[in-house]
Scaffold this motif. Structure first.
Motif, PDB file in Angstrom:
ATOM      1  N   ALA A  94       0.827  -1.216   0.000  1.00  0.00           N
ATOM      2  CA  ALA A  94       0.000   0.000   0.000  1.00  0.00           C
ATOM      3  C   ALA A  94       0.860   1.264   0.000  1.00  0.00           C
ATOM      4  O   ALA A  94       0.531   2.240  -0.684  1.00  0.00           O
ATOM      5  CB  ALA A  94      -0.924  -0.010   1.212  1.00  0.00           C
ATOM      6  N   GLN A  95       1.962   1.226   0.769  1.00  0.00           N
ATOM      7  CA  GLN A  95       2.783   2.453   0.838  1.00  0.00           C
ATOM      8  C   GLN A  95       3.450   2.749  -0.500  1.00  0.00           C
ATOM      9  O   GLN A  95       3.714   3.902  -0.832  1.00  0.00           O
ATOM     10  CB  GLN A  95       3.822   2.391   1.972  1.00  0.00           C
ATOM     11  CG  GLN A  95       4.966   1.430   1.758  1.00  0.00           C
ATOM     12  CD  GLN A  95       4.672   0.036   2.306  1.00  0.00           C
ATOM     13  OE1 GLN A  95       3.508  -0.366   2.407  1.00  0.00           O
ATOM     14  NE2 GLN A  95       5.708  -0.706   2.661  1.00  0.00           N
ATOM     15  N   ILE A  96       3.704   1.700  -1.302  1.00  0.00           N
ATOM     16  CA  ILE A  96       4.302   1.910  -2.625  1.00  0.00           C
ATOM     17  C   ILE A  96       3.244   2.485  -3.574  1.00  0.00           C
ATOM     18  O   ILE A  96       3.544   3.376  -4.376  1.00  0.00           O
ATOM     19  CB  ILE A  96       4.881   0.590  -3.175  1.00  0.00           C
ATOM     20  CG1 ILE A  96       6.047   0.121  -2.303  1.00  0.00           C
ATOM     21  CG2 ILE A  96       5.317   0.743  -4.630  1.00  0.00           C
ATOM     22  CD1 ILE A  96       7.239   1.033  -2.260  1.00  0.00           C
ATOM     23  N   SER A  97       2.000   2.001  -3.459  1.00  0.00           N
ATOM     24  CA  SER A  97       0.933   2.595  -4.282  1.00  0.00           C
ATOM     25  C   SER A  97       0.746   4.063  -3.928  1.00  0.00           C
ATOM     26  O   SER A  97       0.536   4.899  -4.808  1.00  0.00           O
ATOM     27  CB  SER A  97      -0.377   1.829  -4.064  1.00  0.00           C
ATOM     28  OG  SER A  97      -0.303   0.578  -4.709  1.00  0.00           O
ATOM     29  N   GLY A  98       0.847   4.359  -2.624  1.00  0.00           N
ATOM     30  CA  GLY A  98       0.739   5.750  -2.195  1.00  0.00           C
ATOM     31  C   GLY A  98       1.874   6.602  -2.741  1.00  0.00           C
ATOM     32  O   GLY A  98       1.681   7.752  -3.139  1.00  0.00           O
ATOM     33  N   TYR A  99       3.060   6.022  -2.772  1.00  0.00           N
ATOM     34  CA  TYR A  99       4.259   6.762  -3.187  1.00  0.00           C
ATOM     35  C   TYR A  99       4.303   6.979  -4.703  1.00  0.00           C
ATOM     36  O   TYR A  99       4.644   8.064  -5.178  1.00  0.00           O
ATOM     37  CB  TYR A  99       5.488   5.968  -2.744  1.00  0.00           C
ATOM     38  CG  TYR A  99       6.814   6.658  -2.961  1.00  0.00           C
ATOM     39  CD1 TYR A  99       7.223   7.711  -2.158  1.00  0.00           C
ATOM     40  CD2 TYR A  99       7.668   6.229  -3.969  1.00  0.00           C
ATOM     41  CE1 TYR A  99       8.437   8.334  -2.348  1.00  0.00           C
ATOM     42  CE2 TYR A  99       8.895   6.843  -4.171  1.00  0.00           C
ATOM     43  CZ  TYR A  99       9.274   7.893  -3.357  1.00  0.00           C
ATOM     44  OH  TYR A  99      10.470   8.509  -3.551  1.00  0.00           O
ATOM     45  N   THR A 100       3.945   5.932  -5.449  1.00  0.00           N
ATOM     46  CA  THR A 100       4.101   5.980  -6.911  1.00  0.00           C
ATOM     47  C   THR A 100       2.786   6.241  -7.646  1.00  0.00           C
ATOM     48  O   THR A 100       2.812   6.590  -8.826  1.00  0.00           O
ATOM     49  CB  THR A 100       4.648   4.638  -7.435  1.00  0.00           C
ATOM     50  OG1 THR A 100       3.688   3.605  -7.158  1.00  0.00           O
ATOM     51  CG2 THR A 100       5.975   4.283  -6.784  1.00  0.00           C
ATOM     52  N   GLY A 101       1.667   5.994  -6.975  1.00  0.00           N
ATOM     53  CA  GLY A 101       0.376   6.074  -7.658  1.00  0.00           C
ATOM     54  C   GLY A 101       0.063   4.822  -8.459  1.00  0.00           C
ATOM     55  O   GLY A 101      -0.962   4.760  -9.144  1.00  0.00           O
ATOM     56  N   ILE A 102       0.938   3.813  -8.408  1.00  0.00           N
ATOM     57  CA  ILE A 102       0.739   2.586  -9.186  1.00  0.00           C
ATOM     58  C   ILE A 102      -0.014   1.567  -8.335  1.00  0.00           C
ATOM     59  O   ILE A 102       0.402   1.249  -7.215  1.00  0.00           O
ATOM     60  CB  ILE A 102       2.089   1.997  -9.653  1.00  0.00           C
ATOM     61  CG1 ILE A 102       2.853   3.025 -10.498  1.00  0.00           C
ATOM     62  CG2 ILE A 102       1.869   0.706 -10.428  1.00  0.00           C
ATOM     63  CD1 ILE A 102       4.283   2.629 -10.818  1.00  0.00           C
ATOM     64  N   THR A 103      -1.132   1.081  -8.887  1.00  0.00           N
ATOM     65  CA  THR A 103      -1.962   0.128  -8.163  1.00  0.00           C
ATOM     66  C   THR A 103      -2.097  -1.164  -8.973  1.00  0.00           C
ATOM     67  O   THR A 103      -1.629  -1.250 -10.108  1.00  0.00           O
ATOM     68  CB  THR A 103      -3.375   0.700  -7.942  1.00  0.00           C
ATOM     69  OG1 THR A 103      -3.997   0.839  -9.242  1.00  0.00           O
ATOM     70  CG2 THR A 103      -3.330   2.066  -7.265  1.00  0.00           C
ATOM     71  N   ARG A 104      -2.809  -2.120  -8.370  1.00  0.00           N
ATOM     72  CA  ARG A 104      -3.044  -3.402  -9.047  1.00  0.00           C
ATOM     73  C   ARG A 104      -3.719  -3.192 -10.403  1.00  0.00           C
ATOM     74  O   ARG A 104      -3.481  -3.929 -11.364  1.00  0.00           O
ATOM     75  CB  ARG A 104      -3.907  -4.284  -8.138  1.00  0.00           C
ATOM     76  CG  ARG A 104      -4.077  -5.700  -8.622  1.00  0.00           C
ATOM     77  CD  ARG A 104      -4.735  -6.550  -7.555  1.00  0.00           C
ATOM     78  NE  ARG A 104      -6.012  -5.977  -7.109  1.00  0.00           N
ATOM     79  CZ  ARG A 104      -6.779  -6.527  -6.161  1.00  0.00           C
ATOM     80  NH1 ARG A 104      -6.379  -7.614  -5.543  1.00  0.00           N
ATOM     81  NH2 ARG A 104      -7.918  -5.974  -5.816  1.00  0.00           N
TER      82      ARG A 104
END
Length: 189
Positions: free
Chosen positions: A51-61
């Motif tokens: 989740a923190q990487i999605s928050g950081y990069t905006g990249i999701t599943r």
DNA sequence: GCTAGGCAGGAACCCCTCCTCCCCT
């Protein structure tokens, strides 16, 4: 000189434990950024994106669900690179180790390339004073690219290409000679 | 701030080693 400036987004900082989720690159010849010659792909990881990487990069599943697998993405990236010298910011300790680890994990044949770490351009230009992170370099160059989103590989690579162009032009205005060490590395065939 | 890994510069010291900080997601 023929350069390909590139950037990776990953699920973390450890090449041994984390995976590439996005690759972007842009070509530069003789000090000209060729904005029409770009490469960008999401990459489908085998593990969920933290989740923190999605928050950081905006990249999701949703972005990586139908994306190419790592092997396919790295081979396509290699085709785009061709005979260029690669450039990445902190590439010596981040981007190239990630590519090496991903090729090894997927048993991908590799080929030799040369690469430049743009941190070295910054250190060459401004010495040991202050930071050399991309934000610090942008601030020193008074560079602002409102359309380029930070921590999205497509945006970061636009920013990096412009910072490389400006740093290089100050160190070697004719763009004929490379002002820093070119390192040996490898990427997928 | 944590993950891994070890550049670059400085200190202490005399030529290499250690230490701290750095930079990436």
């Amino acid at each position: 000189m023929h350069l390909v400036i590139f950037d990776l987004e990953t699920t973390g900082l450890s090449p041994a434990r984390h995976e590439i989720i996005q690759i972007a690159a842009i070509r530069m010849r003789a000090g000209r950024i060729l904005t029409e010659e770009t490469f960008a792909t999401f990459v489908q990881p085998t593990q969920p994106i933290p989740a923190q990487i999605s928050g950081y990069t905006g990249i999701t599943r949703a972005h990586v669900g139908d994306a190419p697998r790592p092997a396919e993405a790295l081979v396509a990236f290699s085709r785009f690179v061709g005979d260029a010298t690669l450039v990445a910011h902190n590439g010596h300790r981040f981007d190239l180790p990630f590519i090496h680890a991903t090729c090894a994990r997927h048993a991908l044949p590799v080929r030799p390339v040369t690469y430049i770490d743009s941190l070295a351009l910054s250190r060459q230009l401004w010495g040991g004073r202050g930071g050399h992170g991309l934000d610090a370099v942008m601030a020193r160059l008074c560079l602002s690219l409102p359309d380029a989103r930070r921590h999205d590989a497509r945006g970061d690579v636009q920013i990096l290409a412009e910072t490389v162009r400006q740093m290089w032009s100050q160190l070697s205005p004719d763009f004929q000679t490379c002002p820093v060490t070119r390192n040996p590395g490898s990427i997928a065939q």
